[in-house]
Design an enzyme around this catalytic site. Structure first.
Site, PDB file in Angstrom:
ATOM      1  CG  ASN A   1      -2.082   1.003   0.927  1.00  0.00           C
ATOM      2  OD1 ASN A   1      -1.945   2.069   0.663  1.00  0.00           O
ATOM      3  ND2 ASN A   1      -3.338   0.326   1.393  1.00  0.00           N
TER       4      ASN A   1
ATOM      5  CG  HIS B   1      -9.762  -3.431  -1.939  1.00  0.00           C
ATOM      6  ND1 HIS B   1      -9.485  -3.846  -0.898  1.00  0.00           N
ATOM      7  CD2 HIS B   1      -8.713  -2.641  -2.434  1.00  0.00           C
ATOM      8  CE1 HIS B   1      -8.394  -3.509  -0.432  1.00  0.00           C
ATOM      9  NE2 HIS B   1      -7.913  -2.645  -1.317  1.00  0.00           N
TER      10      HIS B   1
ATOM     11  CE  LYS C   1      -7.141  -6.123  -3.419  1.00  0.00           C
ATOM     12  NZ  LYS C   1      -5.800  -5.778  -4.060  1.00  0.00           N
TER      13      LYS C   1
ATOM     14  CB  THR D   1      -3.332  -3.320   2.444  1.00  0.00           C
ATOM     15  OG1 THR D   1      -2.843  -2.718   1.341  1.00  0.00           O
ATOM     16  CG2 THR D   1      -3.215  -2.206   3.611  1.00  0.00           C
TER      17      THR D   1
END
Ligand SMILES: NC(=O)c1ccc[n+]([C@@H]2O[C@H](COP(=O)([O-])OP(=O)(O)OC[C@H]3O[C@@H](n4cnc5c(N)ncnc54)[C@H](O)[C@@H]3O)[C@@H](O)[C@H]2O)c1
Length: 227
Positions: free
Chosen positions: A102, A130, A134, A141
């Protein structure tokens, strides 16, 4: 002037990186590699001091290995692949590799604070949210946050919760629970430009890093030894 090639240049992150590199005074965008643009990374490596890779989990390792074999420093933002093979490739090369799950300062600060909390309120859960395109879950992260909290004495309950919905960008919450109280940390990237200062910092610093392989923006921001 640092010459930069962007790998995955036609993607959501790649486009933002191209614009950022082009707009900074000390970096020059020399190539945009992406199959959808008809430009192969291998064909542009000779032009670049640094490659920035935001591609896919199934291609990022080979891309980064190609950079290292060509002696070109590489900044990797792609998530969802095993970093151990990349570490070995970097350590055997004459170029540096920097990886950050990240690049947003707020997310890095969340991880730092979470490690401070963990010894005092160890029980916790991670929820990451997200956009629905994705490819990997849980997010890089979230996995990194879990690793850091565990190393700091926390107990991250499994599984990490992954939410995928249109409208989201990149968000993460860590909820600690103790006797009669909870403590929640939350970070929201509401725009991909949240990642760009971190990417530029990595582009500027990767060539001078003391180690061939470095993970985490915190190492560039405050020389943190954690993780
Ligand atoms: N580290 C961070 O801060 C951070 C932030 C956001 C996203 N990400 C990660 O970055 C990656 C990219 O995300 P995105 O939303 O931009 O994806 P995206 O699907 O929009 O873009 C990926 C691009 O890579 C290209 N590509 C595929 N194979 C390639 C190859 N061999 N060489 C060069 N380009 C290739 C695709 O054509 C596409 O244009 C994902 O892994 C995501 O999780 C990381």
């Amino acid at each position: 002037m640092i010459s930069v090639a962007v790998s995955g240049a036609a993607g959501r992150m790649g486009q933002a990186v191209c614009e950022t590199v082009d707009g900074a005074e000390d970096t020059e965008l020399v190539a945009k590699a992406d199959p959808t643009l008809g430009v192969a990374l291998a064909d542009v490596l000779g032009k670049a001091d640094v490659v920035v890779d935001f591609t896919r989990p199934d291609t990022a390792l080979a891309n980064a290995q190609a950079c290292l074999e060509a002696g070109v420093h590489v900044v990797v933002g792609t998530t969802g692949f095993d970093l151990e093979e990349l570490r070995r490739a970097a350590e055997a090369s004459r170029a540096n590799c920097f990886v950050a799950p990240n690049f947003a300062i707020g997310a890095v600060l969340l991880m730092e604070v979470a490690q401070k909390i963990a010894p005092h309120m160890p029980e916790c859960e991670i929820v990451e949210l997200h956009h629905d395109r994705k490819l990997d879950a849980p997010s890089g992260t979230a996995k990194r946050t879990a690793e850091l909290i565990s190393n700091a004495g926390g107990n991250v309950h499994q599984p990490i919760h992954s939410v995928r919905l249109p409208g989201l960008v990149a968000h993460q919450e860590v909820i600690f629970g103790g006797e009669g109280q909870t403590l929640a940390l939350r970070h929201d990237s509401i725009d991909r430009y949240s990642f760009m200062p971190g990417v530029l910092l990595a582009v500027r610093k990767v060539g001078a890093l003391p180690d061939r392989f470095t993970v985490g923006l915190e190492k560039l921001l405050f020389g943190s030894q954690t993780g």
